[in-house]
Design an enzyme around this catalytic site. Structure first.
Site, PDB file in Angstrom:
ATOM      1  N   HIS A 367       0.783  -1.220   0.000  1.00  0.00           N
ATOM      2  CA  HIS A 367       0.000   0.000   0.000  1.00  0.00           C
ATOM      3  C   HIS A 367       0.816   1.271   0.000  1.00  0.00           C
ATOM      4  CE1 HIS A 367      -4.121   1.148  -0.041  1.00  0.00           C
ATOM      5  NE2 HIS A 367      -4.239  -0.116  -0.389  1.00  0.00           N
ATOM      6  N   ARG A 510     -14.703   2.740  -6.031  1.00  0.00           N
ATOM      7  CA  ARG A 510     -14.739   1.392  -5.474  1.00  0.00           C
ATOM      8  C   ARG A 510     -15.142   1.494  -4.013  1.00  0.00           C
ATOM      9  NH1 ARG A 510      -9.430  -2.195  -5.287  1.00  0.00           N
ATOM     10  NH2 ARG A 510      -8.866  -0.721  -3.654  1.00  0.00           N
ATOM     11  N   CYS A 680      -7.485  -2.705 -13.994  1.00  0.00           N
ATOM     12  CA  CYS A 680      -6.952  -1.589 -13.210  1.00  0.00           C
ATOM     13  C   CYS A 680      -5.825  -1.993 -12.259  1.00  0.00           C
ATOM     14  CB  CYS A 680      -8.071  -0.914 -12.415  1.00  0.00           C
ATOM     15  SG  CYS A 680      -8.871  -2.019 -11.241  1.00  0.00           S
TER      16      CYS A 680
END
Ligand code: PEP
Ligand code: MG
Length: 755
Positions: A367, A510, A680
């Site tokens: 992340h 999302r 993506c």
């Protein structure tokens, strides 16, 4: 005859006086060796200092011939002194000349001395020199004498690190502490950064080495240990232990180490020799670091690293910096150097001042890397040992393209990098010129290029890159950087800003993808053995619909009559899509009932990132308005390789037959059902992979904003008709290692496609 002085404490006190005298560095060093020899009743005391050319030079000596000083040199590894520097380990020998590594140096006149005690002068685990005492008689030095000499070596290490001894060598050589170093890691985010080191967890610099009162230093150490142990217990009890990368096992190990009697005893012994509590912690930490540098066993390496971290925490407690921040002003050209960090920690830094990021750990899809990429920060990961080798404010260059980190670079390297930056700026300029060109292949096939985003800072990239829209907006990032759950109004405000800045271009939001490596510090969830396979994303959303519905309401509020696209992460079973849609519809009718303006069109899509969906594609297409393939997760689950585990994350190539076949089946199912399919994951932003995806039938890709230019340049040079068939042929060919990637590369070369 000098009368012997008693004990290391007296010696340390005497050293403190010498350090305070207004004398030159050479005279100071000369006085220090005289004092050591006198105190230890040794006939010889010599200090060898390591130069940046890897040569140990005799800088001062009591007992050896005067003319040897600054004339006698040894290579690292040569002779006993060289051996100590190479191994960063002490040698205690009753008969030095009997040791196989003994090298006879006639210019020193040392042949008459038999016993030998030498210790490395250590800083952050690196030997910066060697301190030696010698006696004529055959004797073995006691453990107390060894400890005393190690303690004094610390004082010398500080003198070297402070630059006091620089310029004393007659050859004009510089010392090892300022030596340029290149570390080769892995490029995680492209780009070049030139700047100064900012250690994410700054090493506490211990300047007060010598104790006034042993008993009170012992008390200080014990108090600090108690508070350290409490803070570790506290972190474990909080249940949010995965925060900041502090995984439970690490903390459990910390708890064990914080009670380690050997560790505590060694620190207490160092205090008895006359050190302050913090200097004692550092003394013992130096030994740990020296072992760390030599360690090849990965398990022990990790454990030693834990000890090192723990010692850093203890130092911070002792020096009253419990929060770990030293309040250092961030320079305008900061390159952050860390072992690892969470995404939120990176966002704590003032983005306008950060030029680069270097991590010892991390992976390309973790992340923090994704956030660094969103922020356009050149990043190198897996840079071994960089935290111990770098000092705050050192000059540093980060090359996210080659994965190289240059610490304290020489003028030639800086020059070469300035050229490289210039070259890259010109290339960026060329990409900018492509910005307004339609993304159409040479044979007229148009391709949708969108950006991935998740933060306000991403939004300007949309216009700058000329992308068609936001193909993936990761809503969890807002939650991850907040200190508490964002309220509905805060969520809606962010979504509104996103839609405003997109100015009519499509945005795919999302829904929360929490869990796995995405942990919310304020949301207490049970500890999970395998969080990536656990209670995360839509699983969490369906079980705890409150959070999910609030988010949907915020999205509906923000849409204000425009089109709204909502995408569901981690769908594993088509039924979950159906259920999620029901919840969305319920919110929509609630919204309608209250007379709010509904979105002009509401599209609900699914992410394909769990392999089970590959066998439900036709059914999925019936219930999804669009799908988007999340290759980061799909690849980790298909290959059973943890995307966050650097030992396995790059083990298999996504450009391989099984994975590409899976991707092809999604594109085909979409085409059969007339449902738009996007991709993506990170691979969409790599020109060679993007080319393969076009060959598989993808016509819409979403990627980090910095990748739009390179991918567009690739497709403008591509004749898709000539690629058609190649990918299928490569997929059908028997498995040659690297075959598909190599096949694509030779196609691109032959066709002059920039990949
Ligand atoms: C993916 O899994 O490919 C993806 C795009 O989502 P994330 O990286 O946020 O898990
Ligand atoms: Mg994912």
């Amino acid at each position: 005859m000098r009368a012997p002085l008693a004990g290391p404490r007296v010696l340390l006190r005497r050293l403190r006086e010498i350090m305070a005298e207004p004398i030159s560095a050479q005279v100071r060093l000369d006085k220090i060796v005289v004092q050591i020899a006198a105190n230890m009743v040794a006939e010889v005391c010599s200090a060898y200092i390591l130069r940046s050319d890897g040569i140990l030079e005799l800088y001062a000596s009591e007992g050896l011939k005067r003319e040897a000083v600054h004339n006698v040199t040894l290579k690292v590894g040569q002779g006993l002194v060289g051996l100590i520097a190479a191994d960063a380990q002490a040698l205690n020998l009753p008969d030095a000349q009997a040791h196989p590594a003994f090298a006879y140096l006639p210019e020193t006149g040392e042949e008459i001395y038999h016993s030998f005690l030498g210790v490395p002068i250590l800083r952050a685990g690196r030997a910066l020199g060697v301190l030696v005492v010698q006696n004529r008689a055959h004797r073995t030095y006691t453990d107390e004498e060894l400890e005393a000499l190690q303690t004094i070596a610390m004082v010398l290490a500080e003198m070297i690190a402070a630059g006091d001894l620089e310029g004393l060598s007659r050859t004009g050589a510089v010392l090892d502490i300022s030596r340029p170093l290149t570390i080769t890691g892995k490029g995680f985010c492209d780009g070049v950064g030139i700047g100064r080191v900012v250690l994410h967890e700054p090493r506490v610099v211990v300047t007060n080495l010598i104790a006034d009162d042993i008993a009170s230093e012992r008390d200080r150490l014990n108090d600090a240990l108690t508070s350290l142990r409490l803070s570790v217990d506290d972190m474990l009890a909080r249940g949010d232990v995965a925060r900041d990368g502090e995984h439970r096992e690490v903390l459990e190990a910390y708890r064990m180490f914080a009670h380690d009697r050997g560790w505590v005893r060694r620190m207490e012994e160092a205090i008895v020799t006359g050190l302050t509590a913090e200097a004692a912690v550092e003394r013992v930490q130096n030994d740990t670091r020296a072992r760390l540098q030599r360690q090849t066993d990965p398990y022990l390496y990790e454990r030693l690293h834990d000890f090192d971290d723990l010692a850093n925490r203890l130092l911070r407690v002792l020096m009253g910096r419990v929060d770990g921040k030293l309040g250092m002003d961030l320079p305008g050209d900061a390159i952050i150097v860390a072992r690892n960090m969470g995404a939120a920690e990176l966002l704590d830094y003032d983005r306008t001042r950060v030029r680069g990021l270097v991590l010892e750990d991390g992976t390309p899809t973790s992340h923090v890397t994704i956030v660094a990429r969103a922020l356009g920060i050149p990043t190198v990961g897996r840079a071994d040992n960089v935290v111990s080798l770098a000092e705050n404010a050192d000059a540093i260059i980060v090359d996210g393209e080659t994965g190289q980190v240059h610490l304290r670079p020489g003028a030639d390297v800086v020059f070469a990098y300035n050229e490289k930056i210039q070259f890259r700026a010109e290339r960026q300029q060329r990409y900018r010129l492509l910005r307004d060109k339609p993304a159409v292949t040479r044979d007229g096939v148009s391709v949708g290029l969108s950006v991935n985003a998740g933060l306000l800072v991403d939004l300007p990239h949309l216009a700058e890159s000329g992308a068609d829209g936001i193909g993936l907006f990761r809503t969890e990032l807002q939650f991850m950087i907040a200190s508490k759950l964002p309220r509905i109004s805060e969520q809606a405000a962010l979504y509104r800003s996103v839609l405003e800045s997109a100015a009519g271009r499509p945005v795919t939001f999302r829904t929360l993808d929490i869990g796995g490596d995405k942990v919310l510090p304020y949301l207490r969830v049970e500890h999970e053995e395998n969080p990536a396979l656990g209670w995360r994303a839509i699983r969490f959303g369906l079980d705890r619909p409150g959070l999910f519905r609030t988010q949907i309401r915020a999205l509906l509020l923000a849409s204000g009559g425009q089109e709204l696209r909502i995408m569901i992460p981690m769908v594993t079973d088509v039924a979950e899509m159906v259920e999620a849609r029901k919840l969305i519809d319920r919110e929509l009718s609630h919204f309608d009932k209250h007379g709010h303006v509904k979105p002009s069109r509401l599209l609900v899509g699914a992410m394909v990132e769990v392999p089970s969906l590959l066998w439900q594609l036709d059914a999925l297409m019936q219930v999804a308005d669009f799908v988007s393939v999340g290759t980061n997760d799909l690849f980790q689950f298909m290959t059973a390789t943890d995307r966050g585990n650097l030992r396995v994350a790059n083990r298999f190539d996504p450009l391989s037959a099984p994975f590409l076949s899976a991707l092809r089946s999604v594109a085909e199912a979409g085409r059969r059902a007339g449902v738009p399919v996007t991709l993506c994951g990170e691979i969409a932003g790599q020109p060679i992979a993007a080319m393969a995806l076009l060959g598989l039938g993808y016509r819409s890709l979403s990627m980090a904003p910095a990748s739009i230019g390179p991918v567009k340049a690739m497709l403008l040079g591509l004749d898709l008709g000539r690629l058609d068939g190649l990918v299928n042929r490569l997929l059908a060919a028997p498995g040659v290692p690297d075959g598909i990637r190599a096949g694509l590369r030779s196609f691109a070369e032959a066709e002059d496609v920039p990949v």
